[in-house]
Design a protein around this motif. Structure first.
Motif, short mmCIF file in Angstrom:
data_model
loop_
_atom_site.label_atom_id
_atom_site.label_comp_id
_atom_site.label_asym_id
_atom_site.label_seq_id
_atom_site.Cartn_x
_atom_site.Cartn_y
_atom_site.Cartn_z
N PHE A 77 40.52 27.71 40.82
CA PHE A 77 39.29 28.25 40.27
C PHE A 77 38.54 29.07 41.33
O PHE A 77 37.89 30.04 41.02
CB PHE A 77 38.43 27.08 39.78
CG PHE A 77 37.23 27.50 39.02
CD1 PHE A 77 35.97 27.39 39.58
CD2 PHE A 77 37.33 28.02 37.75
CE1 PHE A 77 34.86 27.77 38.88
CE2 PHE A 77 36.22 28.41 37.04
CZ PHE A 77 34.98 28.29 37.61
N TYR A 80 39.09 32.91 41.51
CA TYR A 80 38.34 33.75 40.58
C TYR A 80 36.85 33.70 40.87
O TYR A 80 36.13 34.64 40.57
CB TYR A 80 38.63 33.32 39.15
CG TYR A 80 40.09 33.47 38.84
CD1 TYR A 80 40.92 32.37 38.83
CD2 TYR A 80 40.63 34.71 38.61
CE1 TYR A 80 42.27 32.52 38.58
CE2 TYR A 80 41.97 34.87 38.37
CZ TYR A 80 42.78 33.77 38.35
OH TYR A 80 44.11 33.91 38.12
N GLN A 81 36.41 32.61 41.49
CA GLN A 81 35.00 32.54 41.82
C GLN A 81 34.65 33.55 42.89
O GLN A 81 33.53 34.02 42.97
CB GLN A 81 34.67 31.12 42.31
CG GLN A 81 33.22 30.80 42.16
CD GLN A 81 32.97 29.33 42.28
OE1 GLN A 81 33.79 28.59 42.82
NE2 GLN A 81 31.86 28.88 41.77
N PHE A 84 33.15 36.73 41.57
CA PHE A 84 31.85 36.71 40.93
C PHE A 84 30.77 36.44 41.96
O PHE A 84 29.70 35.96 41.63
CB PHE A 84 31.83 35.64 39.84
CG PHE A 84 32.49 36.08 38.58
CD1 PHE A 84 33.87 36.12 38.49
CD2 PHE A 84 31.76 36.48 37.50
CE1 PHE A 84 34.49 36.54 37.34
CE2 PHE A 84 32.37 36.90 36.34
CZ PHE A 84 33.73 36.92 36.26
N TYR A 119 32.27 40.75 37.49
CA TYR A 119 31.16 40.52 36.56
C TYR A 119 30.76 41.83 35.89
O TYR A 119 30.64 41.90 34.67
CB TYR A 119 29.96 39.95 37.32
CG TYR A 119 28.77 39.70 36.45
CD1 TYR A 119 27.81 40.69 36.26
CD2 TYR A 119 28.58 38.49 35.82
CE1 TYR A 119 26.73 40.47 35.46
CE2 TYR A 119 27.50 38.26 35.02
CZ TYR A 119 26.57 39.26 34.84
OH TYR A 119 25.49 39.04 34.04
N PHE A 122 33.43 43.42 33.33
CA PHE A 122 33.61 42.61 32.12
C PHE A 122 32.41 42.71 31.20
O PHE A 122 32.54 42.98 30.00
CB PHE A 122 33.84 41.15 32.52
CG PHE A 122 34.12 40.27 31.36
CD1 PHE A 122 33.14 39.46 30.83
CD2 PHE A 122 35.37 40.25 30.78
CE1 PHE A 122 33.40 38.65 29.75
CE2 PHE A 122 35.64 39.46 29.70
CZ PHE A 122 34.65 38.65 29.18
N TRP A 123 31.19 42.52 31.73
CA TRP A 123 30.04 42.47 30.84
C TRP A 123 29.58 43.85 30.41
O TRP A 123 29.00 44.00 29.35
CB TRP A 123 28.91 41.66 31.47
CG TRP A 123 29.25 40.22 31.46
CD1 TRP A 123 29.57 39.45 32.52
CD2 TRP A 123 29.36 39.38 30.31
NE1 TRP A 123 29.88 38.17 32.10
CE2 TRP A 123 29.75 38.11 30.76
CE3 TRP A 123 29.16 39.57 28.94
CZ2 TRP A 123 29.94 37.03 29.90
CZ3 TRP A 123 29.35 38.49 28.08
CH2 TRP A 123 29.74 37.26 28.56
N THR B 133 33.12 31.79 26.92
CA THR B 133 33.03 32.86 27.91
C THR B 133 31.75 32.75 28.72
O THR B 133 31.78 32.92 29.95
CB THR B 133 33.07 34.23 27.21
OG1 THR B 133 34.15 34.26 26.31
CG2 THR B 133 33.21 35.34 28.21
N ILE B 134 30.65 32.46 28.05
CA ILE B 134 29.39 32.34 28.79
C ILE B 134 29.45 31.15 29.74
O ILE B 134 28.97 31.23 30.87
CB ILE B 134 28.21 32.18 27.83
CG1 ILE B 134 28.07 33.42 26.99
CG2 ILE B 134 26.94 31.91 28.58
CD1 ILE B 134 27.02 33.29 25.95
N LEU B 136 32.15 29.88 31.18
CA LEU B 136 32.99 30.25 32.32
C LEU B 136 32.25 31.19 33.26
O LEU B 136 32.34 31.07 34.48
CB LEU B 136 34.26 30.95 31.82
CG LEU B 136 35.36 30.04 31.34
CD1 LEU B 136 36.52 30.88 30.85
CD2 LEU B 136 35.82 29.13 32.45
N ASN B 137 31.50 32.11 32.68
CA ASN B 137 30.74 33.04 33.49
C ASN B 137 29.73 32.32 34.36
O ASN B 137 29.61 32.59 35.55
CB ASN B 137 30.03 34.03 32.57
CG ASN B 137 29.15 34.98 33.33
OD1 ASN B 137 29.60 35.76 34.12
ND2 ASN B 137 27.85 34.90 33.08
N LYS B 139 29.81 29.24 35.32
CA LYS B 139 30.46 28.43 36.34
C LYS B 139 31.00 29.29 37.46
O LYS B 139 30.95 28.93 38.63
CB LYS B 139 31.59 27.61 35.72
CG LYS B 139 31.08 26.39 35.00
CD LYS B 139 32.22 25.50 34.58
CE LYS B 139 32.75 24.64 35.70
NZ LYS B 139 31.83 23.59 36.10
N LEU B 140 31.53 30.48 37.11
CA LEU B 140 32.07 31.35 38.14
C LEU B 140 30.97 31.89 39.03
O LEU B 140 31.20 32.18 40.20
CB LEU B 140 32.83 32.50 37.50
CG LEU B 140 34.21 32.15 36.98
CD1 LEU B 140 34.76 33.27 36.14
CD2 LEU B 140 35.14 31.89 38.13
#
Lengths: 312, 235
Positions: A77, A80-81, A84, A119, A122-123, B133-134, B136-137, B139-140
Motif C-alpha cells: 500500500f 501507492y501512498q 498521493f 491525485y 485521477f480527480w 474510491t473516496i 481509498l483516496n 487513506k492514500l
C-alpha cells in the motif's frame, strides 16, 4: 566507553566530491539514480539554465528526504501512498501552472519538481467526465425550454461514455507517448526522458482547463462556444508542447515535428469530439418521431411531433 | 520462596552493592512445589462471553440492530462531532439507503433503451464504487480512518438525499412545471449541503490538516452526482 573518535561527525565525502565535479547538476538527479525507477538523466548545462537555483535548493532538501526511505515494493500500500504525497497548496499550484503555460517553465521541472502525483490526474478526469455529462444534459434542458418539441431524458448513459473516453485518453495516450520516447531514447543517448507517471501527470493537469470551458459551453451562442473551445485547446496544447519540447528537440526535426503535431492533433480531436457528442444543438432522433411525419407539410410538423411526444 | 526475600534486606547501610546482586542468593528448596494455577481477573466482557444472544427472540435481535441503525440516522440528521458513527460502524444503514434510492431512481420500462435515467444496477455501482474510491483516496492521502468506518459514514450521509428523493417523488405527483422544478431544486440543494456538511463533520478530523480540502473535494463530487441523478429524475 567506546572511542570518542568513531562518534565524531565525518563529512560525506562522496557527495561533496560529486558536487564539486558537476556544479551545474541538480541534486535531484543524483538521488533519483539511487532509486530503481527510471528518472531523468539531466544533461549538464543545456536545458536547465532557467530556474536552476530554485530547483537546486528544493532538490537538496528533497534528495535528503528521499535518500532515507527504502523504496517500497509495488504490491504494498505504501508504494501507492507515495503517489498521493501532495498537499492542497501543491495541487493548486500545479493546476495554476497548467492554466498558464510559460515557455521558460517546464511543467515537469518547475511545478512537479520530479515528484509526480496521481491525485491530480485521477480527480481532474473524474470531474471532467461528470461535468461533461451534467452540462450536456443541461444543454438539452435549456434547448427544450426554447423548443418544446425536443424530448428530454436524463441520458445517464452519457456518464459512462464520458468516463471511459476521458480516462482512456488521459492514461493510454501518455502510455503510447512514453513508449515512443523510450524507443527513441534507445537510439540516442542524449535525450532526457520523463517517467510514465510524469507524462500522465502532464496530461492530467493539462485537461483541467477544459472543465471551466465545458461549463461555459452552456451559453447557447454558437461562435462563442467555438471561441472558448479554441482558447482552451490552445492553452492546453501549449502546455503539452512546452513540456515536451526540451525532451524532443534532441531528436531529428522530422520526428520532433511529427510527434508534437500528433500530440496537438489528438488533443484537438478530443475537444472536438466532446463538443460534438455532448453538446449537439438538436438531438435529431427525437424531433422526427415517425416516418410519416416527414411527408406532412412543415407547418403541420411541429404540432404533430409535439403531440406524439406527450403520448410517449 | 522465603529465602529470596531475606538477602536484599541484609545490605549494610554504608556499602553500596551493585544492582541485582542479591539474585544469585536465591535458592529454591526441593520440597516446595512450583506448580499451580495462575488466574488473571478478566475484564467483564459480558457481550462476548454471554452466549444468551443465541437464545433471545428474533424480534429482540432485529430490534437491537434496527435501534443501532436508527441511532446513527439521528446522528446524521443532527451532525455533531461525536464518535458514534465511527466507533460502532455497520453497513446495514448504507445498504438500506442505497437500495431505497436505487429502487426509486430506476427508470420505468416505458422509456427507450438508450436514453433515460439510470438503471438499478447503475445507481448501486455509482454509490458503492464511489464510496470505495473516496475511502481509498482518503487513506492514500494519509488519513487515519479505517476502510469500513469511512464506508459507513459515507453511506449514512446519503440519508438526506434519500429524503430529498422521497419529497421529489411526492412533488412530481402534482405534475411538472417550472414552480415544481424550483421546489425540487431547492429541496435537493438543501439536502446536498446537509449531506456534505454531515460527512465532513465526521471525516475531516481524520485527515492531516494541510490535506483536508483534497479529501473533502471527492465527497463533494460524489454527493453532487447523486443530487444530479435525483434532480433529473422524471417519472
Amino acid at each position: 566507553m567506546a572511542a570518542a573518535d568513531a562518534l565524531a561527525f565525518h563529512e560525506f565525502e562522496e557527495a561533496t566530491n560529486l558536487l564539486a565535479e558537476t556544479p551545474d547538476a541538480a541534486t535531484t538527479s543524483q538521488s533519483d539514480a539511487l532509486t530503481s525507477r527510471e528518472h531523468v538523466t539531466v544533461v549538464v548545462g543545456s536545458g536547465i539554465g532557467y530556474g536552476a537555483e530554485v530547483v537546486e535548493e528544493e532538490g537538496d532538501r528533497a534528495s535528503l528526504l528521499q535518500e532515507e526511505k527504502p523504496q517500497p515494493r509495488f504490491w504494498t500500500f505504501d508504494y501507492y501512498q507515495s503517489f498521493f504525497d501532495v498537499d492542497t497548496s501543491q495541487v493548486l499550484d500545479r493546476i495554476k501552472g497548467s492554466l498558464l503555460p510559460h515557455p521558460g517553465h517546464n511543467f515537469v521541472r518547475y511545478h512537479l519538481r520530479n515528484r509526480p502525483d496521481l491525485y491530480g490526474p485521477f480527480w481532474i478526469c473524474a470531474t471532467l467526465a461528470f461535468v461533461l455529462a451534467v452540462t450536456g444534459n443541461l444543454t438539452l434542458v435549456l434547448a427544450q425550454r426554447r423548443d418544446p418539441s425536443i424530448h428530454y431524458s436524463p441520458q445517464f448513459h452519457k456518464v459512462t461514455i464520458a468516463g471511459i473516453t476521458i480516462y482512456c485518453y488521459a492514461w493510454l495516450v501518455p502510455l503510447a507517448l512514453w513508449g515512443f520516447l523510450r524507443w527513441r531514447q534507445g537510439t540516442r543517448e542524449h535525450m532526457g526522458l520523463y517517467t510514465f507517471l510524469e507524462t500522465v501527470c502532464v496530461y492530467g493537469y493539462s485537461l483541467f482547463v477544459f472543465i471551466p470551458t465545458v461549463v461555459l459551453w452552456l451559453i447557447p451562442v454558437e461562435w462563442l462556444q467555438w471561441l472558448f473551445g479554441a482558447l482552451a485547446l490552445a492553452l492546453s496544447a501549449a502546455g503539452l508542447v512546452f513540456t515536451l519540447w526540451p525532451v524532443v528537440r534532441e531528436d531529428t526535426r522530422l520526428v520532433a515535428a511529427a510527434l508534437l503535431s500528433t500530440v496537438v492533433l489528438l488533443h484537438a480531436l478530443l475537444a472536438l469530439g466532446c463538443k460534438l457528442y455532448f453538446f449537439q444543438p438538436l438531438p435529431l432522433e427525437h424531433v422526427i418521431p415517425a416516418p410519416q411525419a416527414t411527408l406532412l407539410s412543415p407547418s403541420v410538423l411541429l404540432p404533430t411531433s409535439a403531440r406524439s411526444m406527450t403520448t410517449f | 520462596m522465603a529465602e529470596a526475600e531475606e538477602s536484599p534486606g541484609e545490605q549494610e547501610a554504608g556499602m553500596p552493592r551493585p544492582l541485582f546482586s542479591g539474585l544469585s542468593d536465591i535458592s529454591i528448596s526441593q520440597d516446595i512445589p512450583v506448580e499451580g494455577e495462575i488466574t488473571i481477573p478478566m475484564r467483564a466482557r459480558a457481550r462476548e462471553l454471554d452466549h444468551s444472544t443465541l437464545n433471545e427472540s428474533v424480534r429482540h435481535t432485529i430490534m437491537r440492530d434496527l435501534k443501532a441503525v436508527g441511532k446513527k440516522f439521528m446522528h446524521v440528521l443532527y451532525p455533531r462531532k461525536s464518535n458514534a458513527l465511527l466507533r460502532d460502524w455497520d453497513l446495514w444503514g448504507p445498504l438500506i439507503l442505497c437500495v431505497t434510492l436505487a429502487l426509486m431512481l430506476q427508470k420505468s420500462s416505458v422509456d427507450g433503451e438508450k436514453d433515460g435515467g439510470p438503471q438499478f444496477a447503475e445507481v448501486f455501482v455509482v454509490v458503492w464504487f464511489g464510496a470505495v474510491t473516496i475511502t481509498l483516496n482518503s487513506k492514500l492521502l494519509g488519513g487515519n480512518i479505517s476502510f469500513f468506518q469511512s464506508l459507513c459514514v459515507l453511506g449514512y450521509c446519503i440519508l438526506p438525499l434519500t429524503v430529498a428523493m422521497l419529497i421529489c417523488r411526492l412533488v412530481l405527483l402534482a405534475g411538472q412545471g417550472p414552480i415544481n422544478f424550483m421546489i425540487r431544486l431547492f429541496v435537493v440543494v438543501v439536502m446536498f449541503a446537509w449531506s456534505v456538511i454531515a460527512s465532513t463533520a465526521f471525516l475531516a478530523d481524520s485527515q492531516p490538516p494541510n490535506r483536508k480540502a483534497l479529501a473533502v473535494y471527492p465527497v463533494f463530487l460524489f454527493y453532487f452526482v447523486i443530487s444530479w441523478m435525483i434532480l433529473t429524475f422524471t417519472p
